[in-house]
Design a protein around this motif. Structure first.
Motif, PDB file in Angstrom:
ATOM      1  N   ALA A  97       0.729  -1.119  -0.129  1.00  0.00           N
ATOM      2  CA  ALA A  97       0.008   0.260  -0.037  1.00  0.00           C
ATOM      3  C   ALA A  97       0.863   1.734  -0.138  1.00  0.00           C
ATOM      4  CB  ALA A  97      -1.549  -0.055   1.534  1.00  0.00           C
ATOM      5  N   THR A  98       1.637   1.117  -1.416  1.00  0.00           N
ATOM      6  CA  THR A  98       2.238   2.690  -0.988  1.00  0.00           C
ATOM      7  C   THR A  98       1.508   4.098  -1.062  1.00  0.00           C
ATOM      8  OG1 THR A  98       2.597   2.966  -3.954  1.00  0.00           O
ATOM      9  CG2 THR A  98       3.907   0.843  -2.343  1.00  0.00           C
ATOM     10  N   PRO A  99       1.811   5.091  -1.008  1.00  0.00           N
ATOM     11  CA  PRO A  99       1.420   6.537  -1.089  1.00  0.00           C
ATOM     12  C   PRO A  99       0.593   6.500  -2.184  1.00  0.00           C
ATOM     13  CG  PRO A  99       3.078   6.266  -0.052  1.00  0.00           C
ATOM     14  CD  PRO A  99       3.105   5.595  -0.579  1.00  0.00           C
ATOM     15  N   SER A 100       1.405   6.031  -3.422  1.00  0.00           N
ATOM     16  CA  SER A 100       0.946   6.345  -5.239  1.00  0.00           C
ATOM     17  C   SER A 100       0.557   5.538  -5.384  1.00  0.00           C
ATOM     18  CB  SER A 100       2.084   6.305  -5.803  1.00  0.00           C
ATOM     19  OG  SER A 100       2.685   5.851  -6.053  1.00  0.00           O
ATOM     20  N   GLY A 101      -0.557   4.217  -4.627  1.00  0.00           N
ATOM     21  CA  GLY A 101      -1.371   3.302  -5.429  1.00  0.00           C
ATOM     22  C   GLY A 101      -0.574   1.955  -4.881  1.00  0.00           C
ATOM     23  N   PRO A 102      -1.032   0.869  -4.604  1.00  0.00           N
ATOM     24  CA  PRO A 102      -0.943  -0.022  -4.717  1.00  0.00           C
ATOM     25  C   PRO A 102       0.174  -0.547  -5.687  1.00  0.00           C
ATOM     26  CG  PRO A 102      -2.622  -0.477  -5.098  1.00  0.00           C
ATOM     27  CD  PRO A 102      -2.745   0.979  -5.920  1.00  0.00           C
ATOM     28  N   VAL A 103       1.186  -1.248  -5.003  1.00  0.00           N
ATOM     29  CA  VAL A 103       1.946  -2.537  -5.849  1.00  0.00           C
ATOM     30  C   VAL A 103       2.116  -3.398  -5.826  1.00  0.00           C
ATOM     31  CG1 VAL A 103       4.614  -2.258  -6.064  1.00  0.00           C
ATOM     32  CG2 VAL A 103       4.139  -0.315  -6.380  1.00  0.00           C
ATOM     33  N   ASP A 104       2.396  -4.753  -6.547  1.00  0.00           N
ATOM     34  CA  ASP A 104       2.704  -5.880  -6.392  1.00  0.00           C
ATOM     35  C   ASP A 104       4.117  -6.400  -6.371  1.00  0.00           C
ATOM     36  OD1 ASP A 104      -0.199  -7.006  -6.084  1.00  0.00           O
ATOM     37  OD2 ASP A 104      -0.374  -7.237  -8.213  1.00  0.00           O
ATOM     38  N   LEU A 105       4.134  -7.318  -5.537  1.00  0.00           N
ATOM     39  CA  LEU A 105       5.415  -8.036  -4.648  1.00  0.00           C
ATOM     40  C   LEU A 105       5.485  -9.130  -4.802  1.00  0.00           C
ATOM     41  CD1 LEU A 105       8.521  -7.418  -4.327  1.00  0.00           C
ATOM     42  CD2 LEU A 105       7.681  -6.782  -1.825  1.00  0.00           C
ATOM     43  N   HIS A 106       6.750  -9.785  -5.371  1.00  0.00           N
ATOM     44  CA  HIS A 106       6.377 -10.962  -6.027  1.00  0.00           C
ATOM     45  C   HIS A 106       8.491 -11.273  -5.522  1.00  0.00           C
ATOM     46  CE1 HIS A 106       2.487 -11.322  -7.765  1.00  0.00           C
ATOM     47  NE2 HIS A 106       2.650 -10.541  -8.116  1.00  0.00           N
ATOM     48  N   ASP A 107       8.057 -12.469  -4.432  1.00  0.00           N
ATOM     49  CA  ASP A 107       9.127 -12.739  -3.806  1.00  0.00           C
ATOM     50  C   ASP A 107       9.600 -14.804  -3.553  1.00  0.00           C
ATOM     51  OD1 ASP A 107      11.816 -14.156  -2.185  1.00  0.00           O
ATOM     52  OD2 ASP A 107      10.350 -13.844  -0.432  1.00  0.00           O
ATOM     53  N   PHE A 108      10.192 -15.405  -5.620  1.00  0.00           N
ATOM     54  CA  PHE A 108      10.439 -16.679  -5.305  1.00  0.00           C
ATOM     55  C   PHE A 108      11.565 -17.278  -5.362  1.00  0.00           C
ATOM     56  CE2 PHE A 108       7.380 -15.512  -9.278  1.00  0.00           C
ATOM     57  CZ  PHE A 108       6.483 -16.449  -8.672  1.00  0.00           C
TER      58      PHE A 108
END
Length: 266
Positions: A97-108
């Protein structure tokens, strides 16, 4: 936003080293692989002491395992695949939940693949190729990534200068042509941008891993780039800087991988 990735090679064994990573890199988000820790024993409070209020983890006893530690609030992505139907804790996705909007993060944490680069005689190598193929198909079905970051130990060094000797490692698992093409197809499927090579030209050596087998890893410098950070095309213009914390390979009780950080505007 400062995002770091590190194959920690046992989160409980190397818990104090997380503090050194925080001191040297000051990440907002730290993604771990090969945590080797079942969920009921995961050291949540110990990691919160380093300033990470938001923590998610998927782990199992002795093998694999991924975790995301964040100063930024997030929700865990609930509908990502169970890769190869194995449930072996190799992927964790969250939405920041960043101030500029959602960012999807994937950890593989992609399977290493064993020692023999032949899927017909090595089930570990077959699993690695099947895993990457599933990731590729998943990305292709979703279309180009948007406001997304993908990090992790992908266990493939795709470019000539991602290894200490392209010629000598062509038949060594992690740099074989079939693996190189597989990871390239995955990148193309999501239109991913290679954030580390954004800063380091392809004709320059770039490593994130040095084997425990080396008598003097620093003197021989026979490394490979197994750890990656990819960003979606819409975030590529915001890439600001990167750090490969090579000094971490020389720490006491070090992992054979070193932390990698990318700073970007989101």
């Amino acid at each position: 936003m400062r995002v770091a990735t590190w194959n920690i090679n046992s989160v409980r064994l190397r818990l104090p080293l997380v503090g050194d990573v925080v001191r040297d890199l000051a990440p907002d988000v730290l993604c771990l692989q090969e945590t080797k820790c079942p969920d009921d024993l995961f050291p949540v409070e110990g990691l919160r002491a380093f300033g990470f209020e938001h923590i998610a983890h998927r782990g199992m006893k002795g093998y694999n395992g991924v975790a995301i530690l964040s100063r930024i609030p997030f929700t865990v992505r609930a509908d990502d695949p169970n890769w190869c139907e194995k449930g072996d804790c190799r992927h964790l996705g969250v939405t920041l939940a960043t101030p500029s909007g959602p960012v999807d993060l994937h950890d593989f944490y992609v399977p290493a693949g064993g020692d023999i680069a032949d899927r017909n005689v090595n089930v570990k190598f077959a699993h690695k190729l099947d895993f990457v193929a599933e990731c590729t198909a998943w990305n292709a079905a979703r279309g180009p990534a948007r406001r997304s970051v993908l990090v992790g130990d992908l266990n493939i060094a795709p470019l000539e200068h991602d290894v200490w000797s392209h010629k000598q490692l062509l038949d060594v698992v992690s740099h074989t042509p079939v693996e190189v093409e597989a990871i390239a197809a995955w990148q193309r499927a999501g239109s991913w941008h290679d954030a580390l090579r954004h800063f380091v030209p392809a004709d320059q050596k770039l490593y994130t891993w040095w084997s425990y087998r080396a008598r003097d890893w620093e003197a021989t410098d026979r490394g490979r780039r197994l750890d990656h950070v990819w960003v979606s095309p819409d975030l590529a213009a915001g890439l600001h800087s990167h750090t490969i914390l090579k000094a971490a390979r020389g720490w006491e009780r070090a992992s054979d991988h070193v932390p990698v950080l990318v700073e970007l505007a989101v």
